[in-house]
Design a protein around this motif. Structure first.
Motif, PDB file in Angstrom:
ATOM      1  N   VAL A  46       0.852  -1.183   0.000  1.00 39.13           N
ATOM      2  CA  VAL A  46       0.000   0.000   0.000  1.00 39.13           C
ATOM      3  C   VAL A  46       0.886   1.230   0.000  1.00 39.13           C
ATOM      4  O   VAL A  46       1.822   1.335   0.768  1.00 39.13           O
ATOM      5  N   THR A  96      -3.084   4.252  -3.822  1.00 40.56           N
ATOM      6  CA  THR A  96      -3.560   2.874  -3.830  1.00 40.56           C
ATOM      7  C   THR A  96      -5.040   2.845  -3.482  1.00 40.56           C
ATOM      8  O   THR A  96      -5.484   3.531  -2.572  1.00 40.56           O
ATOM      9  N   LEU A 142      -8.142   0.948  -1.916  1.00 37.33           N
ATOM     10  CA  LEU A 142      -8.404  -0.066  -0.910  1.00 37.33           C
ATOM     11  C   LEU A 142      -9.905  -0.326  -0.814  1.00 37.33           C
ATOM     12  O   LEU A 142     -10.708   0.549  -1.103  1.00 37.33           O
ATOM     13  N   CYS A 184     -13.201  -0.953   1.447  1.00 37.31           N
ATOM     14  CA  CYS A 184     -13.703  -0.692   2.797  1.00 37.31           C
ATOM     15  C   CYS A 184     -14.500  -1.898   3.267  1.00 37.31           C
ATOM     16  O   CYS A 184     -15.393  -2.358   2.572  1.00 37.31           O
ATOM     17  N   TYR A 202     -15.034   1.951  -1.832  1.00 36.76           N
ATOM     18  CA  TYR A 202     -13.605   2.023  -2.103  1.00 36.76           C
ATOM     19  C   TYR A 202     -13.048   3.327  -1.565  1.00 36.76           C
ATOM     20  O   TYR A 202     -13.753   4.326  -1.475  1.00 36.76           O
ATOM     21  N   CYS A 219      -5.794   5.971  -0.916  1.00 37.20           N
ATOM     22  CA  CYS A 219      -4.837   6.486   0.056  1.00 37.20           C
ATOM     23  C   CYS A 219      -4.244   7.789  -0.478  1.00 37.20           C
ATOM     24  O   CYS A 219      -3.726   7.818  -1.593  1.00 37.20           O
ATOM     25  N   ILE A 232      -5.786   0.021   8.453  1.00 30.57           N
ATOM     26  CA  ILE A 232      -5.531  -1.105   7.562  1.00 30.57           C
ATOM     27  C   ILE A 232      -5.704  -2.398   8.360  1.00 30.57           C
ATOM     28  O   ILE A 232      -5.051  -2.595   9.381  1.00 30.57           O
ATOM     29  N   LEU A 237      -3.550  -6.898   4.303  1.00 30.72           N
ATOM     30  CA  LEU A 237      -2.675  -6.536   3.200  1.00 30.72           C
ATOM     31  C   LEU A 237      -2.517  -7.701   2.249  1.00 30.72           C
ATOM     32  O   LEU A 237      -2.489  -8.861   2.668  1.00 30.72           O
ATOM     33  N   SER A 252      -6.997  -9.189  -0.539  1.00 30.41           N
ATOM     34  CA  SER A 252      -7.100  -7.790  -0.955  1.00 30.41           C
ATOM     35  C   SER A 252      -6.635  -6.876   0.173  1.00 30.41           C
ATOM     36  O   SER A 252      -6.531  -7.284   1.323  1.00 30.41           O
ATOM     37  N   ASN A 253      -6.354  -5.631  -0.192  1.00 28.55           N
ATOM     38  CA  ASN A 253      -6.031  -4.607   0.789  1.00 28.55           C
ATOM     39  C   ASN A 253      -7.340  -4.037   1.316  1.00 28.55           C
ATOM     40  O   ASN A 253      -8.124  -3.480   0.565  1.00 28.55           O
ATOM     41  N   ARG A 254      -7.588  -4.198   2.622  1.00 26.09           N
ATOM     42  CA  ARG A 254      -8.849  -3.766   3.210  1.00 26.09           C
ATOM     43  C   ARG A 254      -8.579  -2.789   4.339  1.00 26.09           C
ATOM     44  O   ARG A 254      -7.534  -2.836   4.984  1.00 26.09           O
ATOM     45  N   LEU A 255      -9.548  -1.905   4.574  1.00 25.96           N
ATOM     46  CA  LEU A 255      -9.427  -0.970   5.674  1.00 25.96           C
ATOM     47  C   LEU A 255     -10.783  -0.697   6.289  1.00 25.96           C
ATOM     48  O   LEU A 255     -11.818  -1.022   5.708  1.00 25.96           O
TER      49      LEU A 255
END
Length: 126
Positions: free
Chosen positions: A2, A6, A8, A10, A18, A21, A61, A64, A80-83
């Protein structure tokens, strides 16, 4: 990995699907993102709702795509990259967490107190 710009996903029900960043906190290097880092994000809204369009939020975050090593020698990787979205006072914006949350969120006592609500809402801690 990240970095700036990028996109990410949600993983909460705050209404934003989405987020991009846009800023990195000063405590984290540009290439050394770890789980439970807090970043500044700008939402990418699909339904074009005006109140959320120009706002900036904080994001925690929780997973990753890059392989992350734990102190026990275990390697962990997510799809996936999640936050999760936070407001300015580091309070969780949603009322539900979708998917697993990593164990690194409850590292220290200070972080455990800040994210107590997130830990209680998540079903699985990996």
């Amino acid at each position: 990995m990240v970095g700036k710009e990028t996109v990410l996903v949600c993983s909460d029900n705050s209404g934003i699907v989405y987020a991009r960043c846009i800023n990195v906190s000063s405590t984290v290097n540009l290439h050394d993102f770890v789980l439970s880092s807090v970043i500044t994000v700008m939402p990418k809204i699909l339904d074009f709702s005006k109140p959320l369009r120009k706002k900036k939020f904080l994001g925690l975050i929780i997973s990753l795509k890059k392989i992350t090593r734990r102190p026990q020698g275990i390697w962990i990787r997510f799809e996936s990259n999640r936050l999760l979205l936070l407001n300015d006072s580091f309070k969780f914006m949603g009322t539900r967490v979708y998917g697993p949350v990593c164990r690194e969120i409850k590292k220290s006592k200070k972080e455990k107190a800040l994210y107590k609500k997130i830990i209680s809402y998540s079903k699985i801690a990996i």
